[in-house]
Every structure is written in C-alpha cells, then in structure tokens.
Design a protein around this motif. Structure first.
Motif, PDB file in Angstrom:
ATOM      1  N   ARG A 109      -1.942  -6.166  -1.526  1.00  0.00           N
ATOM      2  CA  ARG A 109      -1.728  -5.437  -0.273  1.00  0.00           C
ATOM      3  C   ARG A 109      -1.891  -3.937  -0.503  1.00  0.00           C
ATOM      4  O   ARG A 109      -1.425  -3.399  -1.499  1.00  0.00           O
ATOM      5  N   GLY A 110      -2.528  -3.310   0.446  1.00  0.00           N
ATOM      6  CA  GLY A 110      -2.697  -1.860   0.403  1.00  0.00           C
ATOM      7  C   GLY A 110      -3.986  -1.405  -0.247  1.00  0.00           C
ATOM      8  O   GLY A 110      -4.419  -0.277  -0.037  1.00  0.00           O
ATOM      9  N   THR A 111      -4.633  -2.303  -1.017  1.00  0.00           N
ATOM     10  CA  THR A 111      -5.800  -1.828  -1.765  1.00  0.00           C
ATOM     11  C   THR A 111      -7.093  -1.846  -0.966  1.00  0.00           C
ATOM     12  O   THR A 111      -8.106  -1.371  -1.465  1.00  0.00           O
ATOM     13  N   ASP A 112      -7.060  -2.401   0.261  1.00  0.00           N
ATOM     14  CA  ASP A 112      -8.282  -2.310   1.070  1.00  0.00           C
ATOM     15  C   ASP A 112      -8.122  -1.352   2.248  1.00  0.00           C
ATOM     16  O   ASP A 112      -8.918  -1.359   3.172  1.00  0.00           O
ATOM     17  N   ALA A 113      -7.103  -0.514   2.186  1.00  0.00           N
ATOM     18  CA  ALA A 113      -6.934   0.511   3.221  1.00  0.00           C
ATOM     19  C   ALA A 113      -7.985   1.601   3.043  1.00  0.00           C
ATOM     20  O   ALA A 113      -8.603   1.723   1.990  1.00  0.00           O
TER      21      ALA A 113
END
Ligand code: SF4
Ligand code: SF4
Length: 109
Positions: free
Chosen positions: A49-53
C-alpha cells in the motif's frame, strides 16, 4: 562504528512500486507480510500500500526520508525489499538506489 546508510535514507521505499507474489503474505506463509498492508494487482500479485501513489511512500515506512527511518515490518518485508541494492547499507549503492535517492534530493552512495 559502521555507518548504516539505509536507516538514514529510506528513498527506495518512497520511489518505486513494490510488487510481489501473494505466497509471501502472512495468510499464506506464517511470518509473512500482513495482508492488510497490500492491495491486489492481479490474481497472484500484490503491491505494498502506498507505493503506487503519485508520490509513492510505502505504508510500512516510518520516519523522515533522508533523516531517520525504519521499516515497520523489516523482519517480514517482501522479497523485492530484501533484494534491493543489497550492499547499500555498507555504502555501496547501485543504479536503482541512486535513482531513488535522486528523487529525494540525495546524492548517490
Ligand atoms: S537501498 Fe539506497 S535508496 Fe534504499 S534506503 Fe538504502 S541507500 Fe536509500
Ligand atoms: S516493506 Fe519496508 S523495506 Fe519494503 S518498501 Fe515498505 S518500508 Fe521499505
């Protein structure tokens, strides 16, 4: 005393998508990555989570990039994290490490 470059960096945890096979999840492998910390990508791939923002930052990263950081699930981190720039903590970076650091205004190791 050995200087640990990674605990004063964290740039790679806020630069790239972190994808791995779902067999590394805690629900499938005891001691694995907690399922709540990932999103599905395909039937067999998951992503931290958060790494494709647009401005990526892994949900497990604590602290300030370029300051003091830690991975909240270091012992259970997924394989891409274990394999990334394996000698960086010793001060020997590689191209991907340098790219991540550059994104955060840090010079290459
Ligand atoms: S591998 Fe490189 S980019 Fe990642 S935390 Fe270590 S020094 Fe920073
Ligand atoms: S799981 Fe840990 S080592 Fe991997 S990207 Fe997230 S904070 Fe970084």
């Amino acid at each position: 005393m050995r200087e640990d470059h990674c605990t004063r960096c964290g740039a790679c945890c806020a630069a790239f998508r972190v994808d791995f096979h779902h067999s590394e999840l805690a629900s499938r492998a005891p001691g694995g990555v907690p399922d709540a910390l990932v999103v599905p990508v395909t039937a067999t791939l998951v992503r931290m989570r958060g790494t494709d923002a647009a401005a990526p930052r892994c949900i497990a990263l604590e602290g300030e990039i370029g300051g003091a950081v830690r991975c909240a699930l270091y012992a259970a981190r997924p394989s891409p994290c274990r394999d990334f720039a394996p000698y960086a903590a010793l001060g020997i970076g590689d191209e991907a490490c340098a790219r991540a650091r550059q994104r955060h205004g840090l010079g290459a190791l």
